[in-house]
Design an enzyme around this catalytic site. Sequence first.
Site, short mmCIF file in Angstrom:
data_model
loop_
_atom_site.label_atom_id
_atom_site.label_comp_id
_atom_site.label_asym_id
_atom_site.label_seq_id
_atom_site.Cartn_x
_atom_site.Cartn_y
_atom_site.Cartn_z
N HIS A 199 0.81 -1.21 0.00
CA HIS A 199 0.00 0.00 0.00
C HIS A 199 0.85 1.27 0.00
O HIS A 199 0.47 2.27 -0.58
CB HIS A 199 -0.97 -0.02 1.18
CG HIS A 199 -2.08 -0.99 0.97
ND1 HIS A 199 -2.28 -2.08 1.76
CD2 HIS A 199 -3.00 -1.07 -0.01
CE1 HIS A 199 -3.30 -2.78 1.29
NE2 HIS A 199 -3.76 -2.18 0.22
N ARG A 306 -10.13 4.75 -3.41
CA ARG A 306 -9.85 4.01 -2.17
C ARG A 306 -10.21 4.93 -1.01
O ARG A 306 -9.48 5.87 -0.72
CB ARG A 306 -8.37 3.65 -2.08
CG ARG A 306 -7.91 2.54 -3.00
CD ARG A 306 -6.47 2.18 -2.68
NE ARG A 306 -6.02 1.01 -3.38
CZ ARG A 306 -5.40 1.03 -4.57
NH1 ARG A 306 -5.19 2.18 -5.18
NH2 ARG A 306 -5.00 -0.09 -5.13
N ARG A 342 -14.98 2.80 -3.78
CA ARG A 342 -14.78 1.49 -3.17
C ARG A 342 -14.99 1.69 -1.67
O ARG A 342 -14.33 2.53 -1.06
CB ARG A 342 -13.35 1.02 -3.45
CG ARG A 342 -13.14 -0.49 -3.26
CD ARG A 342 -12.36 -0.93 -2.07
NE ARG A 342 -11.17 -0.26 -1.71
CZ ARG A 342 -9.93 -0.71 -2.00
NH1 ARG A 342 -9.77 -1.79 -2.70
NH2 ARG A 342 -8.88 -0.07 -1.53
N GLU A 442 -11.04 -10.27 -6.11
CA GLU A 442 -9.64 -10.24 -5.66
C GLU A 442 -9.33 -11.39 -4.71
O GLU A 442 -8.26 -11.45 -4.11
CB GLU A 442 -9.33 -8.88 -5.00
CG GLU A 442 -10.28 -8.45 -3.93
CD GLU A 442 -9.93 -7.07 -3.33
OE1 GLU A 442 -8.82 -6.58 -3.52
OE2 GLU A 442 -10.81 -6.50 -2.65
N ASN A 465 -3.91 -6.94 -7.22
CA ASN A 465 -2.94 -6.85 -6.13
C ASN A 465 -3.20 -7.92 -5.09
O ASN A 465 -2.29 -8.61 -4.63
CB ASN A 465 -3.01 -5.48 -5.45
CG ASN A 465 -2.85 -4.35 -6.43
OD1 ASN A 465 -2.37 -4.56 -7.53
ND2 ASN A 465 -3.26 -3.15 -6.06
N ASP A 466 -4.47 -8.07 -4.73
CA ASP A 466 -4.81 -9.11 -3.76
C ASP A 466 -5.02 -10.46 -4.43
O ASP A 466 -4.67 -11.49 -3.86
CB ASP A 466 -6.08 -8.71 -2.98
CG ASP A 466 -5.74 -7.77 -1.86
OD1 ASP A 466 -4.81 -8.07 -1.09
OD2 ASP A 466 -6.38 -6.71 -1.76
N ARG A 476 1.87 -9.72 -0.62
CA ARG A 476 2.20 -8.67 -1.59
C ARG A 476 3.22 -7.67 -1.06
O ARG A 476 3.83 -6.94 -1.84
CB ARG A 476 0.92 -7.94 -2.04
CG ARG A 476 0.23 -7.19 -0.94
CD ARG A 476 -1.19 -6.82 -1.34
NE ARG A 476 -1.32 -5.45 -1.80
CZ ARG A 476 -2.48 -4.85 -2.05
NH1 ARG A 476 -3.61 -5.52 -1.91
NH2 ARG A 476 -2.53 -3.61 -2.45
N CYS A 513 -8.80 -2.84 -11.52
CA CYS A 513 -8.26 -1.69 -10.79
C CYS A 513 -6.97 -2.05 -10.05
O CYS A 513 -6.37 -1.20 -9.41
CB CYS A 513 -9.29 -1.13 -9.83
SG CYS A 513 -9.91 -2.35 -8.67
#
Length: 589
Positions: A199, A306, A342, A442, A465-466, A476, A513
């Site tokens: 992040h 986000r 989101r 995800e 990403n996830d 990650r 995304c």
Amino acid sequence: MAITKKQKSEQILAGVPASPGIIMGRVFLLSGDVVKVAPRALQESEILEEVEKFRAAVAKAKQDIQKLREKAANSLGEESAQIFEAHQLMLEDDLIIDETVRRIQTEKINADLAFFEIMEKFETSIANFQDEHFKSRAIDLRDVKRRVIHNIQGDFIYLLKIQEPAIIVARELTPSDTVNLDRDKVLGFATDFGGSTSHVAIMARSMKVPSVVGLLQACQSIQTGDWIILDGNEGTLVVHPTPETTQKYQQRLDLFHTFERKLDKIKKLPARTKDGKDIELSANIEFEREAANVREMGGDGVGLYRTEYHYLARQKLPGENELFNEYARTVKALKGKPIIFRTADLGGDKLPRSIEMPPEENPFLGMRAIRLFRNQNQDIFKTQLRAIVRASAFGRVRILFPMISCVSEIRYCQNLLKETKEELKQEGVSFSKDIPVGAMIEVPSSAVIADLIAEECDFLSIGTNDLIQYSLAVDRGNEHVAYLYNPFNPAILRMIRDIIHKGHQKGVWVGMCGEMASDPLSTMLLIGMSLDEFSVSLVSLLLIKAIIRRVDYSECENLAQKALNFTTTRDVDKYLRSVFSKKFRDIRF
Ligand code: PEP
Ligand code: MG
């Protein structure tokens, strides 16, 4: 990553590129020494929980020390490892542990304060010893104190000490640390821990701050005040650069700026392939102020807002009106372009100070996103939904629910949203009748049943990403296994192909995304898989648009077919690189 000494004073440290750009400046080293505790009076009902929090912090510190001890024994020998044994013993010392618990219970004070004061007392008495050996134990006490207090406080580091613009070098930066940074004072970030989709890396891109992560040993080699060059494109740091190196980087910087100026020319042009296929090219944002930049950069809208940073940046929970005002301003700034909110994806490594989080062994598999709200904090979720729905009166709002892992979770979200709208209607509050709802794909389980999830909503958005971390069992943010974290793993490619196919079968559009959408090497592949929408980090938007505008949909389809036939990540990567370098000779990233 290796450290190579070029000459006596110049050092090159190699890490993972996290946010593009080249910057030269002085270092501000966050050594993690800053320990701050503030007194807090406890209610009778909070005491038990505070004691548990303290015990969990001690247990975690012991585990971490054990890991360090093993690492030191392997790399430096048993003698060096003994220092950690002393640390472990301190955490088993009744005088320290029982006394802290006693003070929490009888004086009703917070755990970090009780522990801090006890450790300070020990430190003072040790400092008065004549014996040098005993005196040196004060360092150990400080180390243990810092470790436990950071565990209690959730590793929150106060970054207020930065006076002059500087490049921040730290072992690790949590999202809360990052969000509290003063943008004007931060030239760049460099961290020992973390991967390119951690992040902090994502936030660095959002803040347009050049960054390198996963440096492993930067904190050991760099001091506050050192002059360094940070290259966020290549993922390197140069400490004490020679004049020749500085000149070389200055030339690279000039080339980078020339390329950026070239891209500026396509800002107003559509993201359309040469053979006429339109792709929705939106941006990921974290902060309200970025919404205006999306329009300025010629983005089609916001594909991922986000929203958790509102919670991380504040000590207290944001109220409905506070959120609504912020959301409404963001929607208005987009002047009719769509925006996907989101809902708060808290938990994992995004730990708000305003919500009491349970101690968890595996926070990424625990109370994250919807799960944090479903059984106990529903009012927080509802407040956010009310604010988003109210903001829909000012533009084209879409809602996206994170971390959906089964049909019942998306149904739960849809029901709560329905209830929220009914309440607002009863109250006579106006909002849009048309708020499309999406689910993030995800988690591998939802990838497998993407068709069933698609039946419950209006669109899907793939969070690579996830998805990558959960599918490949690769954290990650862990630089040690970063070599396995790769979107070109054939398992991931098949999953993405299948999610898109399943979504289309059910008549919903499918976007992405996750950071893969921002990777220029993936653009042709994803177009060829018929992805409908790309939501990319703002710094990559024009580059991705440039690629879209220079390809044919049909050639992308062929490329995707071929890429899906390879059996190893390396082969896919090699293939995509070779196509890219032939087709886009002028593009360097
Ligand atoms: C993702 O997981 O791909 C995603 C976009 O969400 P985040 O990075 O915020 O977890
Ligand atoms: Mg995610």
